[in-house]
Scaffold this active site. Structure first.
Site, mmCIF file in Angstrom:
data_model
loop_
_atom_site.group_PDB
_atom_site.id
_atom_site.type_symbol
_atom_site.label_atom_id
_atom_site.label_comp_id
_atom_site.label_asym_id
_atom_site.label_seq_id
_atom_site.Cartn_x
_atom_site.Cartn_y
_atom_site.Cartn_z
ATOM 1 N N TRP A 62 0.829 -1.220 0.000
ATOM 2 C CA TRP A 62 0.000 0.000 0.000
ATOM 3 C C TRP A 62 0.859 1.265 0.000
ATOM 4 O O TRP A 62 0.330 2.362 -0.171
ATOM 5 C CB TRP A 62 -0.932 0.019 1.218
ATOM 6 C CG TRP A 62 -2.024 -1.020 1.202
ATOM 7 C CD1 TRP A 62 -2.189 -2.036 0.281
ATOM 8 C CD2 TRP A 62 -3.116 -1.132 2.127
ATOM 9 N NE1 TRP A 62 -3.302 -2.771 0.595
ATOM 10 C CE2 TRP A 62 -3.901 -2.245 1.721
ATOM 11 C CE3 TRP A 62 -3.505 -0.421 3.262
ATOM 12 C CZ2 TRP A 62 -5.049 -2.643 2.420
ATOM 13 C CZ3 TRP A 62 -4.653 -0.814 3.953
ATOM 14 C CH2 TRP A 62 -5.413 -1.914 3.528
ATOM 15 N N HIS A 72 12.868 -2.164 -0.495
ATOM 16 C CA HIS A 72 12.110 -1.669 -1.652
ATOM 17 C C HIS A 72 12.911 -0.562 -2.343
ATOM 18 O O HIS A 72 13.592 0.224 -1.673
ATOM 19 C CB HIS A 72 10.745 -1.142 -1.189
ATOM 20 C CG HIS A 72 9.832 -0.851 -2.339
ATOM 21 N ND1 HIS A 72 9.915 0.299 -3.077
ATOM 22 C CD2 HIS A 72 8.849 -1.602 -2.904
ATOM 23 C CE1 HIS A 72 9.008 0.253 -4.041
ATOM 24 N NE2 HIS A 72 8.353 -0.889 -3.958
ATOM 25 N N GLU A 123 11.599 -6.335 -8.882
ATOM 26 C CA GLU A 123 10.823 -5.151 -9.237
ATOM 27 C C GLU A 123 11.708 -4.181 -10.014
ATOM 28 O O GLU A 123 12.394 -3.341 -9.413
ATOM 29 C CB GLU A 123 10.318 -4.455 -7.969
ATOM 30 C CG GLU A 123 9.404 -5.301 -7.111
ATOM 31 C CD GLU A 123 8.458 -4.445 -6.284
ATOM 32 O OE1 GLU A 123 7.248 -4.656 -6.386
ATOM 33 O OE2 GLU A 123 8.927 -3.546 -5.557
#
Ligand code: PGA
Length: 259
Positions: A11, A100, A175
């Protein structure tokens, strides 16, 4: 070896507590409980939403995991602003995103920091929190053609000093930075190439059995339209979903594609 797919929603810095509870309730309403036998599902809201979101799923007796988006490696102490592994464990987290690209880019996280966080998360396996380790190259590195070496180096650094038996609990998310939030998804072939290379790297670092046990996810503009093709690749075991995880119907549809 059959790996159970994992669909995890990231999120990011979205949803206040009130909004997060509504979104979790919508996800709960859309989800068929049977699907959760075949697919692991998790959402990773901001810290402030973790407990309220956990409580929604617990109340509905729905086996959807909750994960943090980051954690600090020390268990406690004078680290103003940080949150530790025991803290997110007590909330009920079963996953934690680590490294991330937004944290690497905006908050200066290094491969060494990522490795320390991975060790802190894998240390206690009694009430396990599985790290979702994010790796991926920038557009410049992709254009240079050195993306496999770049991602391999990130994977090696993240797992440095981690023993094979505990490494199996870790999850890697490929990613590519150029695909995050851009709407420019990697093609299934591009994603498979790197996810396959990650598994080969894990086999070199550990062994075939360990590499075959570790789940490798793809993330970067995954949505209900492209998920099916990405998830059908042999080395893609699920997805880390940003934007599309903020819409309950889209997120649950992606879960359905993973069945
Ligand atoms: P996106 O984000 O799905 O919005 O591209 C994915 C992520 O950053 O985890």
């Amino acid at each position: 070896m059959a790996r159970k797919p994992l669909i995890a929603g990231n999120w990011k810095m979205n949803e206040t507590i009130a909004e997060g509870v509504v979104l979790a309730q919508e996800i709960s309403n859309e989800m068929e409980p049977d699907w959760l036998d075949k697919v692991d599902v998790a959402v990773c809201p901001p810290y402030t939403d973790l407990k309220p979101v956990y409580t929604v799923f617990e109340f509905d007796k729905l086996n959807i995991g909750v994960g943090a988006q980051n954690v600090f490696w020390e268990p406690s102490g004078a680290y103003t602003g940080e949150i530790s592994v025991p803290m997110i464990r007590e909330i009920g987290c079963s996953y934690c995103i680590v490294g991330h690209s937004e944290r690497r880019q905006y908050f200066g996280e290094t491969n060494d920091d990522v490795n320390k966080k991975v060790h802190a998360l894998l240390k206690d396996r009694v009430q396990p929190i599985d790290p979702i380790i994010c790796v991926g190259e920038s557009l410049a590195v992709r254009d240079e053609g050195t993306y496999i070496q770049f991602v391999d180096a990130q994977v090696k650094a993240a797992f440095a000093g981690v023993q094979a038996d505990v490494a199996k609990a870790a999850i890697v998310a490929y990613e590519p930075i150029w695909a995050i939030g851009t709407g420019r998804t990697a093609t299934p072939e591009q994603a498979q190439e790197v996810c396959g290379a990650i598994r080969e790297m894990l086999a070199v670092m550990y062994d075939q059995d360990t590499a075959a046990s570790i789940r490798v996810l793809y993330g970067g503009s995954m949505n209900e339209g492209n998920a099916s093709q990405l998830l059908s690749q042999p080395d893609i075991d699920g997805g880390l979903i940003g934007g599309a995880s903020l819409k309950a119907k889209s997120f649950v549809q992606i879960v359905k594609e993973a069945l």
